[in-house]
Enzyme design. Sequence first.
Site, PDB file in Angstrom:
ATOM      1  CB  SER A 293      -0.875   0.023   1.253  1.00 10.69           C
ATOM      2  OG  SER A 293      -0.132   0.504   2.367  1.00 10.69           O
ATOM      3  CG  ASP A 294       1.858   5.773  -1.083  1.00 15.45           C
ATOM      4  OD1 ASP A 294       2.821   5.689  -0.297  1.00 15.45           O
ATOM      5  OD2 ASP A 294       1.780   6.655  -1.949  1.00 15.45           O
ATOM      6  CD1 TRP A 295       2.022   7.378   5.767  1.00 14.74           C
ATOM      7  CD2 TRP A 295       4.115   6.601   5.704  1.00 14.74           C
ATOM      8  NE1 TRP A 295       2.578   7.589   6.994  1.00 14.74           N
ATOM      9  CE2 TRP A 295       3.871   7.129   6.982  1.00 14.74           C
ATOM     10  CE3 TRP A 295       5.376   6.062   5.431  1.00 14.74           C
ATOM     11  CZ2 TRP A 295       4.827   7.129   7.995  1.00 14.74           C
ATOM     12  CZ3 TRP A 295       6.327   6.067   6.433  1.00 14.74           C
ATOM     13  CH2 TRP A 295       6.049   6.590   7.699  1.00 14.74           C
ATOM     14  CB  ALA A 296      -1.256   5.692   6.486  1.00 18.43           C
TER      15      ALA A 296
END
Length: 759
Positions: A293-296
Amino acid sequence: MKTKLMIPGIFSLLTLTSMNAQNKAHLDKTKPIETRIDLLMHEMTLEEKIGQMNQYNGFWDVTGPAPTGGSAELKYEHLRKGYVGSMLSVRGVKNVRAVQKIAVEETRLGIPLIIGFDVIHGYKTLSPIPLAEAASWDMDAIKKSAAVAADEASASGIAWTFGPMVDISRDARWGRVMEGAGEDPYLGSKVAEARVKGFQGDNFAGNNHIAACAKHFAAYGFAEAGRDYNTVDISNSTLYNIVLPPFEAAKNAGVRTFMNSFNILNGVPATGNVFLQRDILKGKWQFDGFVVSDWASVKEMVSHGYAKDGAEAAMKAVIAGSDMDMEAHLYVEELAKLVKEGRVDEKLIDDAVRRILRVKFELGLFDDPYKFCDEKREKEVIGSKANHDAVLDMAMKSIVLLKNEKQLLPLKKAGQKIALIGALANDKNSPLGSWRLGSDDNTAVSVLEGMQEYKGNVLTYEKGTDLTVGKTAFIDELKFNNTDTSGFEAAVKAAKTADVVVMVLGEHGFQSGEGRSRTNLDLPGNQQALLEAVYQANPNIVLVLNNGRPLTIPWAAEHIPAIVEAWHLGTETGNAVAKVLYGDYNPSGKLPMSFPRNVGQVPIYYNNYNTGRPVDSDNNVFWSHYSDVEKTPQYAFGFGLSYTTFAYKDLQVAKSYAKGEPVKVSITVTNTGDYDGKEVVQLYIHDLAASLARPVKELKSFELTSLKKGESGSITFTLTDKELGFYDNDGKFIVEPGVFKVMVGGSSDKTIDSAFEIK
Ligand code: BGC
């Protein structure tokens, strides 16, 4: 646990013993990887499997005492339990070894971590920003640059880069255009392939290549109004023909991971998007690596209004095929429960874990978890002379000559008085760009330093104005509204007595990159005022631009005789700029993105559609144009000059071809100027009438050719179905008969044309 982590305590010895009791058949190198994965997964509890899907950011000085408070303590606890599969932003052999040791020696199964890092344009020895590299159109050089980055990153313990970013963007307001290859899917695909191959090498047998990551899947570069993280709303045609091709090229080049994106597509966040991740990436394209995933971004699905809470977000992300959770902590918190409640099928967990383990096995981390932890290599490789030479070469190749009247360039090497003006001329920090986490501040060669190497002229330097107000750093909210003009007088005075003035103006390196969108693309601060004041004193100006995106420079384009686009060129910036200014390197870069005349033209791109009213046929107002500015860009995609000139003639193509038959197009290019040089010969097509309207120009091939002065060369391009076809609105690739215009030249707006028919 308060002991230093570098010293194995009694606890580690005990856990080592308990791990030894486990079946270690998966460590048998002679077995096929899929068998080894089966053997290992057989041993894993549900929680340990989910642990592989959990990625944490580096959380404390890992060679110091263990953390005792807040989430850092919990992360540490999870690491010891085997609930962490990957960490990002831990770097340096000492630190990586420390966390890897916990994973390998203290957890029950000893599964190594995969350590990721944003190696965007070099690790410590920085190459030019990716947009600049794309301007070289030199795929060998780009591949080499990525290999250098991998060499240094791997020597620092890193196994995986979050690059290349292959997002196409047509919007210079978006700060992240600096991280991509510009506006064109064909060039973008070639660059994606070169970067993946450079980072990954042929295989991971040695310890100097790392896993790459094609990001951000997908359409992140189409954030509305260029505002980072904003909504994306694009047509199927744009998705299939513009956005996806570079990702598919990265996949075909063997990229081992993908990162999804922050945006929604048709109302569905990319992280929860079954269509993108399951149907296209893992289905149609048969991608067998993993998606991070991208950050969070898993958690952000709640803010998007697509999940009511963290549990639902985790469920939707896993179902959609997001295999690893970067820093949302939701997989580790929610997934086991979701599986036990029957809301997530354990088969989906198994599939994600299998993918992650596969990449770890391929990297050789099970065979030697410390393969990237060689202190000797770390000392020798990082910052080596060879790496500096390589990034200098890349930097020179990335420079684009936009204007050169009065033959102001190249500069004479002796007997001249040169005034160097502008805050960026003496800046050792800005040229490093904003993605420079592995590098040290103020380590670029400034333009002043580069020019001082040429000792035959008298060089004076005046700052003229500051660009930034206060300190700048990676996550600062930046201030570039400097209005102090007290330095103008000295700058003007220096210009008056000079033969030539070199002005280095543009954006600070921290003005482009993630989160750095702008609505104004003019020269920031009072640089324009400085430029005009100096011009009054001496119009013999060479303007060297530093920027991470196309800027709007209409006044300069009209008045300033010589303009050099020098982007943010990394560690060797000043040396590269000086070599080009003094003619020791003849520039050959071409713009990978159109430069607008003003920000109101954005998005502006060369491969637009014709519209029903492309020209003013009746001398009236009702055609597709603006009333206050021309519709063409200031500088077109593919544009760039050289110190020499090139002439194009004899464009040859047969009149008709059978469907499926390769189309051969040839052209003769002659170096008609006074210097040896390189030219990027570009071929565009226009499918004149099709079942769906096609763009007026589409780049379909190019060749970087070197020609000595006076020399001619013949270039033959071959177009196959791959270049002649397009995707329909259902994502089906089709090739249709009909007439195609073919255009060949040294810029998208300067070609010679012919036509052929596919019968
Ligand atoms: C960016 C990614 C990056 C990640 C980790 C995110 O904010 O969008 O491109 O790889 O952070 O640093």
